[in-house]
Design an enzyme around this catalytic site. Structure first.
Site, short mmCIF file in Angstrom:
data_model
loop_
_atom_site.label_atom_id
_atom_site.label_comp_id
_atom_site.label_asym_id
_atom_site.label_seq_id
_atom_site.Cartn_x
_atom_site.Cartn_y
_atom_site.Cartn_z
N ASP A 9 2.01 40.60 38.90
CA ASP A 9 3.21 39.80 38.35
C ASP A 9 3.64 39.17 39.58
O ASP A 9 3.98 39.85 40.59
CB ASP A 9 4.17 40.94 37.94
CG ASP A 9 5.43 40.46 37.59
OD1 ASP A 9 5.99 39.33 37.83
OD2 ASP A 9 6.22 41.14 37.03
N ASN A 23 10.13 23.63 35.20
CA ASN A 23 10.21 22.52 34.22
C ASN A 23 11.25 21.42 35.15
O ASN A 23 11.68 21.95 36.23
CB ASN A 23 10.83 22.84 32.82
CG ASN A 23 12.22 23.32 32.89
OD1 ASN A 23 13.12 23.17 33.68
ND2 ASN A 23 12.52 24.42 32.28
N GLY A 31 7.69 31.68 30.29
CA GLY A 31 6.77 32.04 31.17
C GLY A 31 7.13 32.51 32.65
O GLY A 31 7.90 33.06 32.84
N VAL A 32 6.31 31.81 33.59
CA VAL A 32 6.47 32.14 34.79
C VAL A 32 7.72 31.74 35.28
O VAL A 32 8.53 32.51 36.11
CB VAL A 32 5.50 31.46 35.91
CG1 VAL A 32 5.82 31.50 37.30
CG2 VAL A 32 4.11 32.13 35.87
N ASP A 33 8.37 30.69 34.91
CA ASP A 33 9.80 30.23 35.14
C ASP A 33 10.73 30.93 34.87
O ASP A 33 11.42 31.49 35.57
CB ASP A 33 9.77 28.80 34.69
CG ASP A 33 11.01 27.97 34.99
OD1 ASP A 33 11.50 28.08 36.17
OD2 ASP A 33 11.23 26.79 34.39
N SER A 116 0.80 24.64 35.38
CA SER A 116 0.51 23.65 34.27
C SER A 116 -0.25 24.10 32.89
O SER A 116 -0.66 23.63 32.24
CB SER A 116 0.05 22.33 34.65
OG SER A 116 1.06 21.41 35.20
N THR A 117 -0.91 25.21 33.17
CA THR A 117 -1.91 25.78 32.36
C THR A 117 -1.33 26.65 31.14
O THR A 117 -2.12 27.06 30.27
CB THR A 117 -2.93 26.63 32.99
OG1 THR A 117 -2.23 27.86 33.73
CG2 THR A 117 -3.58 26.16 34.20
N GLY A 118 -0.14 26.87 31.01
CA GLY A 118 0.48 27.51 30.01
C GLY A 118 1.04 26.54 28.92
O GLY A 118 0.38 25.89 28.32
N ALA A 119 2.27 26.49 28.78
CA ALA A 119 2.89 25.53 27.97
C ALA A 119 2.66 23.95 28.10
O ALA A 119 2.59 23.45 27.26
CB ALA A 119 4.42 25.69 27.93
#
Length: 175
Positions: A9, A23, A31-33, A116-119
């Site tokens: 985490d 974003n 997500g991470v954000d 950039s690999t998630g949403a």
């Protein structure tokens, strides 16, 4: 420069800087954000308001507030559009600009998520190669940042990073 790859985490890592895959508003999201904003507390959101957003490929920093890190570097990765819209250059810029800020802050350790690999749907295999090669290029130019952690969300992400690292550092053992 020491490179570490681990599944963890990112909000719990004891490093000088954690990078937020933000974003463009910098005001939190999923997500991470979202996890970083929740863990840091409301003061992070207040400071992010004053930054007036961020464009893809760029990066800005804030204090880390309730996080164990000293700073959060917020970078906006590109949305994957098939690879023909400058996505690779923008993603590389996320890493380069984040590392330049870390250098300017005089910090020694930084942790990156898989930007950039998630949403934003950037293909993980390509994104990991860009991440690792960007860090390696920076390490060759600057010795200020001593440790980079690639913090992975899943076992599959971690395996992808380890494979890419081994392939990009032929003849070396992976971290």
């Amino acid at each position: 420069m020491k490179i570490t790859i681990l599944k963890s985490d990112i909000t719990k890592l004891t490093v000088d800087v954690i990078v937020n895959a933000a974003n463009s508003s910098l005001l939190g999201g999923g997500g991470v954000d979202g996890a970083i904003h929740r863990a840091a507390g409301k003061a992070l959101l207040e400071e992010c308001h004053a930054l007036h957003g961020c464009k893809a490929g760029q990066a800005k920093y804030t204090q880390a507030y309730a996080l164990p890190a000293k700073y959060v570097i917020h970078t906006v990765g590109p949305v994957w559009q098939g690879g023909q819209k400058n996505e690779a250059e923008l993603l590389r810029s996320c890493y380069q600009n984040s590392l330049a800020i870390a250098r300017d802050l005089g910090v020694h350790s930084i942790a990156f998520p898989a930007i950039s690999t998630g949403a934003y749907r950037y293909p993980l295999d390509e994104a990991t190669r860009i991440a690792i090669s960007s860090v390696q290029e920076f390490a060759a130019e600057s010795g200020s940042v001593q440790e980079v952690v690639f913090c992975c969300f899943s076992d599959a992400d971690e395996a992808c990073y380890r494979t890419a690292y081994a392939e990009l550092t032929t003849g070396k053992n992976g971290p």
